[in-house]
Design a protein around this motif. Structure first.
Motif, PDB file in Angstrom:
ATOM      1  N   ALA A 166       1.315   6.986  -5.533  1.00 39.76           N
ATOM      2  CA  ALA A 166       1.579   6.020  -4.744  1.00 39.76           C
ATOM      3  C   ALA A 166       2.985   5.438  -4.697  1.00 39.76           C
ATOM      4  CB  ALA A 166       2.181   4.534  -6.687  1.00 39.76           C
ATOM      5  N   LEU A 167       3.973   6.411  -4.939  1.00 40.71           N
ATOM      6  CA  LEU A 167       5.418   7.038  -4.576  1.00 40.71           C
ATOM      7  C   LEU A 167       5.282   7.207  -3.116  1.00 40.71           C
ATOM      8  CD1 LEU A 167       7.415   8.143  -7.412  1.00 40.71           C
ATOM      9  CD2 LEU A 167       7.386   5.967  -6.641  1.00 40.71           C
ATOM     10  N   ILE A 168       4.374   8.161  -2.493  1.00 45.46           N
ATOM     11  CA  ILE A 168       4.489   8.925  -1.086  1.00 45.46           C
ATOM     12  C   ILE A 168       3.765   7.687  -0.885  1.00 45.46           C
ATOM     13  CG2 ILE A 168       2.808   9.666  -0.208  1.00 45.46           C
ATOM     14  CD1 ILE A 168       2.962  12.219  -2.739  1.00 45.46           C
ATOM     15  N   LYS A 169       3.065   7.580  -1.115  1.00 47.77           N
ATOM     16  CA  LYS A 169       2.010   5.882  -0.256  1.00 47.77           C
ATOM     17  C   LYS A 169       3.282   4.756  -0.019  1.00 47.77           C
ATOM     18  CE  LYS A 169      -2.275   6.633  -1.678  1.00 47.77           C
ATOM     19  NZ  LYS A 169      -3.846   5.633  -1.976  1.00 47.77           N
ATOM     20  N   LEU A 170       4.477   4.276  -0.816  1.00 50.87           N
ATOM     21  CA  LEU A 170       5.380   3.404  -0.954  1.00 50.87           C
ATOM     22  C   LEU A 170       6.495   4.000   0.099  1.00 50.87           C
ATOM     23  CD1 LEU A 170       5.467   1.842  -4.056  1.00 50.87           C
ATOM     24  CD2 LEU A 170       4.172   0.748  -1.932  1.00 50.87           C
ATOM     25  N   TYR A 171       6.863   5.293   0.112  1.00 48.85           N
ATOM     26  CA  TYR A 171       8.087   5.700   0.575  1.00 48.85           C
ATOM     27  C   TYR A 171       7.231   6.068   2.194  1.00 48.85           C
ATOM     28  CZ  TYR A 171      10.694   9.873   2.808  1.00 48.85           C
ATOM     29  OH  TYR A 171      11.548   9.971   3.174  1.00 48.85           O
ATOM     30  N   ASN A 172       5.792   6.066   2.290  1.00 50.31           N
ATOM     31  CA  ASN A 172       5.587   6.769   4.088  1.00 50.31           C
ATOM     32  C   ASN A 172       5.757   5.232   4.611  1.00 50.31           C
ATOM     33  OD1 ASN A 172       5.213   9.553   4.002  1.00 50.31           O
ATOM     34  ND2 ASN A 172       3.336   8.941   3.531  1.00 50.31           N
ATOM     35  N   ALA A 173       4.971   4.470   3.310  1.00 52.44           N
ATOM     36  CA  ALA A 173       5.231   2.662   3.894  1.00 52.44           C
ATOM     37  C   ALA A 173       6.279   2.315   4.908  1.00 52.44           C
ATOM     38  CB  ALA A 173       4.340   1.844   3.260  1.00 52.44           C
ATOM     39  N   PHE A 174       7.353   2.298   3.766  1.00 50.44           N
ATOM     40  CA  PHE A 174       8.488   1.786   4.564  1.00 50.44           C
ATOM     41  C   PHE A 174       9.592   2.564   4.989  1.00 50.44           C
ATOM     42  CE2 PHE A 174      13.290   2.626   3.512  1.00 50.44           C
ATOM     43  CZ  PHE A 174      13.601   1.456   3.736  1.00 50.44           C
ATOM     44  N   ASN A 196       8.343   4.166   7.917  1.00 48.02           N
ATOM     45  CA  ASN A 196       7.294   4.032   8.911  1.00 48.02           C
ATOM     46  C   ASN A 196       7.473   2.292   9.282  1.00 48.02           C
ATOM     47  OD1 ASN A 196       6.184   6.815   9.092  1.00 48.02           O
ATOM     48  ND2 ASN A 196       4.671   6.808   8.254  1.00 48.02           N
ATOM     49  N   ASN A 197       7.347   1.996   8.861  1.00 44.68           N
ATOM     50  CA  ASN A 197       7.536  -0.049   9.126  1.00 44.68           C
ATOM     51  C   ASN A 197       6.451  -0.338   9.176  1.00 44.68           C
ATOM     52  OD1 ASN A 197      10.651   0.319   9.616  1.00 44.68           O
ATOM     53  ND2 ASN A 197      10.096   0.993  11.224  1.00 44.68           N
ATOM     54  N   GLU A 198       6.103  -0.065   7.437  1.00 40.99           N
ATOM     55  CA  GLU A 198       4.239  -0.510   7.488  1.00 40.99           C
ATOM     56  C   GLU A 198       3.834  -1.525   5.804  1.00 40.99           C
ATOM     57  OE1 GLU A 198       2.417   3.087   7.732  1.00 40.99           O
ATOM     58  OE2 GLU A 198       2.225   2.800   9.535  1.00 40.99           O
ATOM     59  N   LEU A 199       5.545  -1.945   5.786  1.00 42.60           N
ATOM     60  CA  LEU A 199       5.663  -2.374   4.453  1.00 42.60           C
ATOM     61  C   LEU A 199       6.230  -4.232   4.684  1.00 42.60           C
ATOM     62  CD1 LEU A 199       5.229  -2.205   1.672  1.00 42.60           C
ATOM     63  CD2 LEU A 199       8.275  -1.117   0.940  1.00 42.60           C
ATOM     64  N   ASN A 200       4.844  -4.812   4.032  1.00 41.63           N
ATOM     65  CA  ASN A 200       5.133  -6.040   4.833  1.00 41.63           C
ATOM     66  C   ASN A 200       4.370  -7.102   3.091  1.00 41.63           C
ATOM     67  OD1 ASN A 200       5.020  -9.083   5.661  1.00 41.63           O
ATOM     68  ND2 ASN A 200       4.668  -8.403   8.119  1.00 41.63           N
ATOM     69  N   PRO A 201       5.767  -7.833   2.826  1.00 39.25           N
ATOM     70  CA  PRO A 201       5.332  -9.047   1.673  1.00 39.25           C
ATOM     71  C   PRO A 201       4.495 -10.027   1.911  1.00 39.25           C
ATOM     72  CG  PRO A 201       7.928  -8.717   1.726  1.00 39.25           C
ATOM     73  CD  PRO A 201       7.174  -7.889   2.965  1.00 39.25           C
ATOM     74  N   GLU A 202       4.015 -10.129   2.981  1.00 41.09           N
ATOM     75  CA  GLU A 202       3.424 -11.527   3.275  1.00 41.09           C
ATOM     76  C   GLU A 202       1.960 -10.883   4.026  1.00 41.09           C
ATOM     77  OE1 GLU A 202       5.859 -15.080   4.555  1.00 41.09           O
ATOM     78  OE2 GLU A 202       6.347 -13.077   5.732  1.00 41.09           O
TER      79      GLU A 202
END
Length: 153
Positions: free
Chosen positions: A10-18, A20-26
């Motif tokens: 989970a940490l690796i996925k969240l780190y990469n998403a953050f 790589n600008n692939e984190l969007n709460p909506e």
């Protein structure tokens, strides 16, 4: 300290998403849970409201059968998403009339959400928060407990 596999992934996925600008709460495939679940949106059927802790019928069935998704139970996934949304400044559950941040994908907003999620993920696995840096400021008798080699360039 041994980090559980589900937490590490989970940490690796969240780190990469953050980063790589692939984190969007909506977006249900790009939010905290969406990223933990490999950008799939099937988790949205576990509840009737994005950000709600109330399991839908489908969610209750999976929960009662003991099913997990990338190591997390349906209820744990709803908790993770709620923590993320609230830390990003949303009022949950999400709906068109509830207040939300002006720019939900602002890096600082996402970082606040990410920090809250990491803390919650660590608490779920009963390990110290991996982002807690307060230990480096501990001292005894006016001297730091931990020493670091500082290299000046």
């Amino acid at each position: 300290m041994e980090i559980p596999k589900r937490l590490e992934q989970a940490l690796i996925k969240l780190y990469n998403a953050f980063h790589n600008n692939e984190l969007n709460p909506e977006c249900c495939t790009a939010c905290a849970v969406g990223n933990i679940l490999d950008n799939q949106d099937s988790w949205k059927h576990l509840t009737n409201g994005h950000g709600s802790l109330e399991l839908s019928y489908v969610g209750r069935v999976h929960q009662n059968l003991g099913r997990t998704f990338n190591g997390y139970t349906p209820f744990e996934l709803l908790q993770i998403e709620k923590v993320f949304l609230e830390a990003c400044g949303f009022t949950v559950p999400l709906c068109h009339y509830n207040p939300k941040p002006k720019n939900a994908t602002n890096k600082e907003t996402l970082f606040n959400g990410l920090c809250a999620v990491v803390s919650h993920l660590c608490a779920l696995d009963n390990i110290p928060n991996v982002m807690d840096y307060s230990k480096i400021f501990e001292y005894e008798k006016d001297s730091p407990v931990y020493k670091f080699d500082v290299i000046y360039l």
